[in-house]
Design a protein around this motif. Structure first.
Motif, PDB file in Angstrom:
ATOM      1  N   ARG A   9      51.162  78.141  82.476  1.00 19.94           N
ATOM      2  CA  ARG A   9      52.228  78.722  83.623  1.00 19.94           C
ATOM      3  C   ARG A   9      53.213  79.291  83.341  1.00 19.94           C
ATOM      4  O   ARG A   9      53.872  78.832  82.149  1.00 19.94           O
ATOM      5  CB  ARG A   9      52.297  77.320  84.577  1.00 19.94           C
ATOM      6  N   ARG A  13      60.882  77.760  87.153  1.00 14.72           N
ATOM      7  CA  ARG A  13      61.774  76.622  86.437  1.00 14.72           C
ATOM      8  C   ARG A  13      62.294  77.376  85.099  1.00 14.72           C
ATOM      9  O   ARG A  13      63.259  76.703  84.625  1.00 14.72           O
ATOM     10  CB  ARG A  13      60.853  75.403  86.213  1.00 14.72           C
ATOM     11  N   LYS A  14      61.361  78.146  84.333  1.00 13.27           N
ATOM     12  CA  LYS A  14      61.847  78.635  83.318  1.00 13.27           C
ATOM     13  C   LYS A  14      62.314  80.352  83.256  1.00 13.27           C
ATOM     14  O   LYS A  14      62.925  80.832  82.356  1.00 13.27           O
ATOM     15  CB  LYS A  14      60.786  78.335  82.031  1.00 13.27           C
ATOM     16  N   ARG A  52      55.474  81.356  90.969  1.00 15.37           N
ATOM     17  CA  ARG A  52      54.773  80.751  90.050  1.00 15.37           C
ATOM     18  C   ARG A  52      53.534  81.802  89.738  1.00 15.37           C
ATOM     19  O   ARG A  52      52.834  82.226  90.591  1.00 15.37           O
ATOM     20  CB  ARG A  52      54.176  79.316  90.170  1.00 15.37           C
ATOM     21  N   GLU A  54      50.003  80.686  87.507  1.00 18.18           N
ATOM     22  CA  GLU A  54      49.381  79.502  86.745  1.00 18.18           C
ATOM     23  C   GLU A  54      47.853  79.754  86.707  1.00 18.18           C
ATOM     24  O   GLU A  54      47.293  80.204  87.442  1.00 18.18           O
ATOM     25  CB  GLU A  54      49.577  78.123  87.494  1.00 18.18           C
ATOM     26  N   ASN A  85      58.912  81.980  78.029  1.00 18.76           N
ATOM     27  CA  ASN A  85      58.308  81.642  79.356  1.00 18.76           C
ATOM     28  C   ASN A  85      57.232  80.951  79.726  1.00 18.76           C
ATOM     29  O   ASN A  85      57.138  80.197  80.869  1.00 18.76           O
ATOM     30  CB  ASN A  85      58.212  83.064  80.069  1.00 18.76           C
ATOM     31  N   GLU A  87      54.531  77.783  79.866  1.00 16.21           N
ATOM     32  CA  GLU A  87      54.438  76.331  79.529  1.00 16.21           C
ATOM     33  C   GLU A  87      52.977  76.090  79.693  1.00 16.21           C
ATOM     34  O   GLU A  87      52.151  76.331  80.241  1.00 16.21           O
ATOM     35  CB  GLU A  87      55.020  75.715  80.920  1.00 16.21           C
ATOM     36  N   SER A  89      50.055  72.621  79.454  1.00 16.45           N
ATOM     37  CA  SER A  89      49.861  71.261  79.676  1.00 16.45           C
ATOM     38  C   SER A  89      48.590  71.054  79.570  1.00 16.45           C
ATOM     39  O   SER A  89      47.724  71.710  79.750  1.00 16.45           O
ATOM     40  CB  SER A  89      50.426  70.776  81.094  1.00 16.45           C
ATOM     41  N   HIS A  97      50.340  67.600  86.503  1.00  8.45           N
ATOM     42  CA  HIS A  97      51.028  68.610  87.037  1.00  8.45           C
ATOM     43  C   HIS A  97      50.372  69.171  88.327  1.00  8.45           C
ATOM     44  O   HIS A  97      51.232  69.453  89.321  1.00  8.45           O
ATOM     45  CB  HIS A  97      51.133  69.763  86.065  1.00  8.45           C
ATOM     46  N   ASP A 106      56.617  69.965  92.468  1.00  7.65           N
ATOM     47  CA  ASP A 106      57.057  70.982  91.639  1.00  7.65           C
ATOM     48  C   ASP A 106      57.496  72.288  92.229  1.00  7.65           C
ATOM     49  O   ASP A 106      57.293  73.357  91.812  1.00  7.65           O
ATOM     50  CB  ASP A 106      56.143  71.309  90.576  1.00  7.65           C
TER      51      ASP A 106
END
Length: 418
Positions: A9, A13-14, A52, A54, A85, A87, A89, A97, A106
């Motif tokens: 994703r 957040r980043k 986002r 994802e 950038n 992430e 999981s 998540h 989130d």
């Protein structure tokens, strides 16, 4: 065969909005085809919102480099762009998540309701395109149910402020007497509806437009606002005091030249709120005198204040998620044995049917009622004998007992018949 779930994703957040928009997929159908063909994923679900982008994927052997390479190809990026950038999981972390997503933990705005609907839409699209399978369908179904439970149990969605409401709040802070201003909303999608809802709640009149006038009219009937022809709206910027732009257009709707021309015939300023992803307001617009441009990055600053006031509810939501995670893990592990269970029952039933036919021929039985009784008897015997070991196999899988799984696979020669 074990299947791993991975989540890759890029979110608010980043990544700031101008960076986030570079990772979006302009053509979802094409993106799904590319990931299934080139990334090594056997299943995938794409979730794409204004905050986002994802990818949830499932494969027997996850290859992150292939996933990044495919993503870069589809979005038109250099692979090194992911470094700061992206992430990742995997397994339980990916489950957690997704549960936080459906629960509203989130989101840019804690408890927002829109993300739950967006997750539902994403798995529906994946199913329609046959991109998801047993693993992701099971995971998303459970996540949606748990997210709904969290919201009902904690009330986390109550009192939460939508992105649209945040945008209107910002407008009120930056414009004197917003009610007296001429306001234009470009867009008829979800983000636009949130803005419209917030304006309507404050009894603030506004114009609404989109590429299709019929769509603008339909939007106005349900969400509020006065519909306006798109061409008229674009050429009439000079009369607009506050402009909300919330579309999914892959190009600039609000250009430097259009706004500069509009400002030449007016003395006061204009506030432009860009809620689109990718952005549809040209960066150069902010260089024009008396123009104020705000986007999702500014809204994020307001969110921080909202977040601090809701920490107690967040903690309660996290506790429920922690209780549910082992149940989700067990359900996902159980999927591993279902093909074996299905094949074992199928093979045994084939033997049952074959031997039943032989026995009926030997008996010379022609009575349909008696044949049905004998058939039901043989089915019941098979089920009684096999149900306990197969249920024990399911339980062993849920508990992560791989040795029993290996033994059963070998006993029934499952691999050679895959």
């Amino acid at each position: 065969m074990t299947s791993d779930v991975v989540n890759a994703r890029v979110t608010f957040r980043k990544s700031p909005i101008h960076m986030l928009e570079r990772f979006t997929f302009p053509d979802l159908d094409s993106a799904y085809q590319s990931f299934l063909k080139h990334s090594g994923l056997q299943e995938c679900v794409i979730l794409q919102t204004c905050n986002r982008v994802e990818l949830f994927g499932c494969a027997s052997n996850t290859d992150l480099e292939k996933i990044k390479k495919t993503w870069a190809s589809v979005a038109g990026l250099e692979e090194n762009t992911f470094k700061e950038n992206l992430e990742i999981s995997c397994g339980t972390d990916a489950y957690t998540h997704l549960l936080k997503l459906t629960s509203g933990l989130d989101s840019l705005v804690i408890g927002e309701e829109q993300i739950l609907g967006q997750v539902k839409d994403s798995i529906t699209t994946a199913r329609e395109l046959k991109a998801s399978g047993d693993n992701l369908n099971t995971l998303f179904d459970k996540a949606i149910k748990i997210g709904t439970r969290v919201r009902n149990a904690t009330g986390i969605s109550k009192g939460s402020i939508s992105v649209g409401s945040m945008a209107v709040n910002l407008a009120e802070q930056n414009v004197d007497d917003l009610k007296s201003k001429r306001i234009l909303l470009i867009g008829t999608g979800e983000a636009a509806s949130l803005v419209a809802k917030s304006l309507k709640k404050r009894d603030i009149e506004f114009l609404v437009t989109s590429r299709t006038f019929e769509r603008s009219k339909a939007f106005a009937e349900t969400a509020g606002g006065k519909p306006l022809q798109f061409e008229q709206a674009i050429s009439d910027f000079k009369s607009i005091d506050v402009l909300f732009v919330a579309t999914v257009a892959p190009y600039f709707l609000v250009t430097h030249d259009r706004v500069k021309e509009a400002m030449q015939s007016r003395k006061d300023g204009m506030l432009i709120m860009d809620l689109s992803n990718p952005r549809t307001v040209d960066d150069k617009v902010s260089t024009i005198p008396k123009i104020t441009v705000m986007n999702m990055d500014q809204i994020a600053e307001m969110v921080e204040k909202n977040m601090k006031n809701r920490m107690g509810v967040v903690s309660a939501a996290e506790n429920i998620i922690n209780e549910e995670i082992p149940i989700v893990e067990a359900a996902m592990k159980r999927l591993e044995v279902e093909p074996i269970v299905t094949n074992v029952f199928k093979d045994i039933d084939q033997v049952r049917v074959k031997e039943l036919k032989k026995a009926l021929q030997m008996l010379g039985e022609k009575d349909e009622q008696k044949i049905r009784i004998i058939d039901q008897l043989t089915q019941a015997i098979v089920e009684d004998i096999m149900s306990i070991p197969m249920n024990n196999l399911r339980k062993a899988s849920e508990q992560g007992d791989s040795e029993i799984l290996k033994t059963v696979t070998k006993l029934f020669d499952y691999k050679s018949r895959e």
